[in-house]
Design a protein around this motif. Structure first.
Motif, mmCIF file in Angstrom:
data_model
loop_
_atom_site.group_PDB
_atom_site.id
_atom_site.type_symbol
_atom_site.label_atom_id
_atom_site.label_comp_id
_atom_site.label_asym_id
_atom_site.label_seq_id
_atom_site.Cartn_x
_atom_site.Cartn_y
_atom_site.Cartn_z
ATOM 1 N N LEU A 391 0.836 -1.198 0.000
ATOM 2 C CA LEU A 391 0.000 0.000 0.000
ATOM 3 C C LEU A 391 0.873 1.252 0.000
ATOM 4 O O LEU A 391 1.965 1.262 0.571
ATOM 5 N N SER A 392 0.385 2.303 -0.632
ATOM 6 C CA SER A 392 1.097 3.586 -0.628
ATOM 7 C C SER A 392 0.097 4.715 -0.399
ATOM 8 O O SER A 392 -1.120 4.492 -0.438
ATOM 9 N N ILE A 393 0.618 5.925 -0.185
ATOM 10 C CA ILE A 393 -0.246 7.068 0.120
ATOM 11 C C ILE A 393 0.276 8.308 -0.579
ATOM 12 O O ILE A 393 1.491 8.519 -0.681
ATOM 13 N N ASP A 394 -0.636 9.133 -1.092
ATOM 14 C CA ASP A 394 -0.244 10.390 -1.747
ATOM 15 C C ASP A 394 0.348 11.355 -0.728
ATOM 16 O O ASP A 394 -0.093 11.416 0.427
ATOM 17 N N ARG A 395 1.323 12.127 -1.170
ATOM 18 C CA ARG A 395 1.952 13.117 -0.304
ATOM 19 C C ARG A 395 0.934 14.150 0.172
ATOM 20 O O ARG A 395 0.972 14.592 1.326
ATOM 21 N N GLU A 396 -0.014 14.504 -0.685
ATOM 22 C CA GLU A 396 -1.043 15.485 -0.328
ATOM 23 C C GLU A 396 -1.886 14.980 0.837
ATOM 24 O O GLU A 396 -2.251 15.740 1.743
ATOM 25 N N VAL A 397 -2.163 13.697 0.818
ATOM 26 C CA VAL A 397 -2.954 13.088 1.894
ATOM 27 C C VAL A 397 -2.165 13.111 3.201
ATOM 28 O O VAL A 397 -2.710 13.394 4.265
ATOM 29 N N LEU A 398 -0.875 12.821 3.084
ATOM 30 C CA LEU A 398 -0.027 12.814 4.266
ATOM 31 C C LEU A 398 0.003 14.191 4.937
ATOM 32 O O LEU A 398 -0.046 14.303 6.166
ATOM 33 N N LEU A 399 0.034 15.241 4.117
ATOM 34 C CA LEU A 399 0.004 16.599 4.662
ATOM 35 C C LEU A 399 -1.311 16.869 5.389
ATOM 36 O O LEU A 399 -1.351 17.541 6.418
#
Length: 513
Positions: A391-399
């Motif tokens: 699984l991975s996550i968008d940088r925008e979501v992490l922010l």
């Protein structure tokens, strides 16, 4: 039947009885050597065993001598009489010990004026060691008969040695497995596996290492969801008590009577439903660690019973008269303001000082936002294993996640990432998968509801305290709470005992709804 064979038969009978009794193999060997002495006349019996690592012969037992004289004595293959017997694989009979220069006399067990018999100990074709005895030199004319008899006893000793080797092997397996499990537990709960790179977490890791060495009571403070139980386990599994049990109990989940039974245990018949004797958590945690979560939610009456265990290390089971002693390290946790509870007489001050020797304050997630990406990555690895993909996550979501307040702390973050992982497509979490972007954030819903209830309660309280007549005010509180005294007491900021006194004094007739 001549005297020699009669003695040999008597010795065989006694040895067979010895082999039928339970006992440690090395003790059995010493007992057999004693029988050979007292019944068959074979003195100075000695058993040597092959050391599997070096191939040398190590003295395992010597009759009539203190162990410190023969422990760690060894013979190399071909060295001395025992070493030559091992090398040749055959028995050896010597009419007079003092006339044979091959004797090394390392432990001084053999009488120089005696005859000597030494035979190999074998199981099948596998050599295990050597059995040797001395006898009266007058028996030198019957040494061949004695060799056969001693060889028979060597076979019996061989069976005992096989059992001894099996026991030692099993012990090694158990020790290795115990070490492996201890290593796994230390790895699982060591600070390195507690996620955090912030300065606040580095301080927590240092504190864990420091307090783990001591037997000091620890009180872990922090908001719900900050990982108090994980810290308690890390302390236990890095402490000298790590081989002992880690036992936990959530004090907020049980009423006083049940907490007492859970902690101290009970005897059969102590109360309705106590159909058998039961050990309490203190007893189960003996030589280990007891973790009491939400300790601030217990009553002062119950706290006095915990205080006695901390002061004296003793307690009784419910319904029992026997005083039990216990050796337990206590770790507690709470998310309430204990100092305020002590000031309000809701928490015993003496217990506070007993438990709060080493306080540890866990920071809320909103104060260590730099740890959020690392926690998210950790949760993604866990959930990725569940779904069988990465699984991975968008940088925008992490922010977005880093800018949240997280009132539910790490537990809430885990819940949020889990929901996002389940709803994402192509195993990539995007903004559309984050609940807060759809006004579905559980914590916001919960805390918004809590705020509404708080405002409504405050408004109701304000209305109650506007009623000047005390009797009418108590009746109004009872009606608001459905005539439940405990709820009405909270509305009036009283204790259950105080409102009970007021109801009786004001002659209020309680309604059964």
């Amino acid at each position: 039947m001549n005297n020699l064979h009669k003695r040999a038969l008597d010795a065989v009978y006694r040895v067979s009885q010895c082999l039928g009794k339970p006992g440690e193999p090395d003790e059995t060997i010493l007992e057999i050597l004693g029988i050979l002495d007292s019944v068959a006349g074979y003195k100075n019996g000695m058993v040597t065993m092959i050391d599997p690592d070096s191939g040398d012969l190590l003295v395992e037992a010597a009759h009539g001598m203190k162990p410190e004289r023969w422990k760690n004595v060894r013979y190399r293959k071909g060295e001395g009489i025992s070493g030559r017997i091992l090398e040749s694989g055959g028995s050896l009979a010597i009419p007079l010990v003092k006339n044979d220069p091959r004797f090394l006399h390392r432990i001084g067990i053999n009488d120089p004026d005696s005859a000597f018999i030494g035979v190999p100990i074998q199981v099948g074709d596998k050599p295990l060691g050597v059995l040797s005895v001395t006898l009266d030199p007058a028996e030198r004319h019957h040494l061949d008969d004695h060799k056969k008899i001693v060889a028979m006893f060597a076979n019996l000793v061989g069976g005992v040695i096989s059992r001894l080797l099996k026991v030692e092997k099993e012990k090694e397996v158990i020790i290795r497995e115990k070490d492996r499990l201890k290593g796994e537990l230390k790895t699982k709960f060591r600070p390195e596996n507690m996620i955090g790179v912030s300065k606040l977490m580095e301080e927590i890791f240092e504190n864990i290492e420091q307090v783990a060495r001591w037997n000091t009571p620890v009180m872990i403070r922090g908001e719900s969801g900050t990982g108090k139980e994980l810290v308690a386990k890390a302390i236990h599994y890095r402490s000298p008590r790590s081989f002992g049990p880690f036992v936990k109990l959530n004090c907020a989940s049980l009423p006083d009577t049940l907490i007492e039974s859970e902690l101290f245990g009970h005897e059969k018949g102590a109360f309705t439903g106590a159909v058998r004797k039961r050990q309490g958590r203190f007893e189960l945690a003996h030589k280990g660690t007891l973790f009491l979560d939400e300790i601030g939610d217990t009553t002062p009456a119950f706290q006095s019973k915990i205080l006695r265990v901390l002061q004296e290390g003793q307690y009784e089971r419910l319904g029992g008269e026997e005083t039990l002693s216990v050796d337990v390290r206590l770790i507690t946790a709470t998310n309430i303001n204990l100092e305020k509870a002590v000031a309000q007489k809701n928490f015993r001050e003496d217990l506070y000082y007993r438990m709060n020797v080493m306080p540890m304050f866990l920071p809320p997630l909103r104060e260590r936002t730099e740890d959020i990406p690392h926690l998210v990555e950790h949760f993604l690895r866990i959930f990725g294993k569940e779904c069988g993909d990465e699984l991975s996550i968008d940088r925008e979501v992490l922010l977005t996640l880093e800018n949240c307040d997280w009132p539910g702390n790490i537990r809430e973050l885990e819940n949020c990432v889990h929901r996002a992982a389940v709803t994402c497509k192509n195993f990539v979490i995007t903004k559309d998968n984050i609940p807060c972007t759809k006004s579905q954030c559980f914590s916001r819903l919960i805390h918004a509801q809590a705020e509404t209830i708080r405002k409504e309660t405050k408004a109701a309280d304000d209305e109650l305290f506007k009623i000047e007549n005390e009797r009418e005010r108590v009746i109004a509180a009872l009606e608001q709470s459905g005539w439940v005294q405990a709820k009405a007491a909270r509305l009036l900021k009283m204790s259950p005992r105080q409102i009970g006194y007021r109801i009786k004094k004001l002659n209020i007739e309680m309604k059964n709804l």
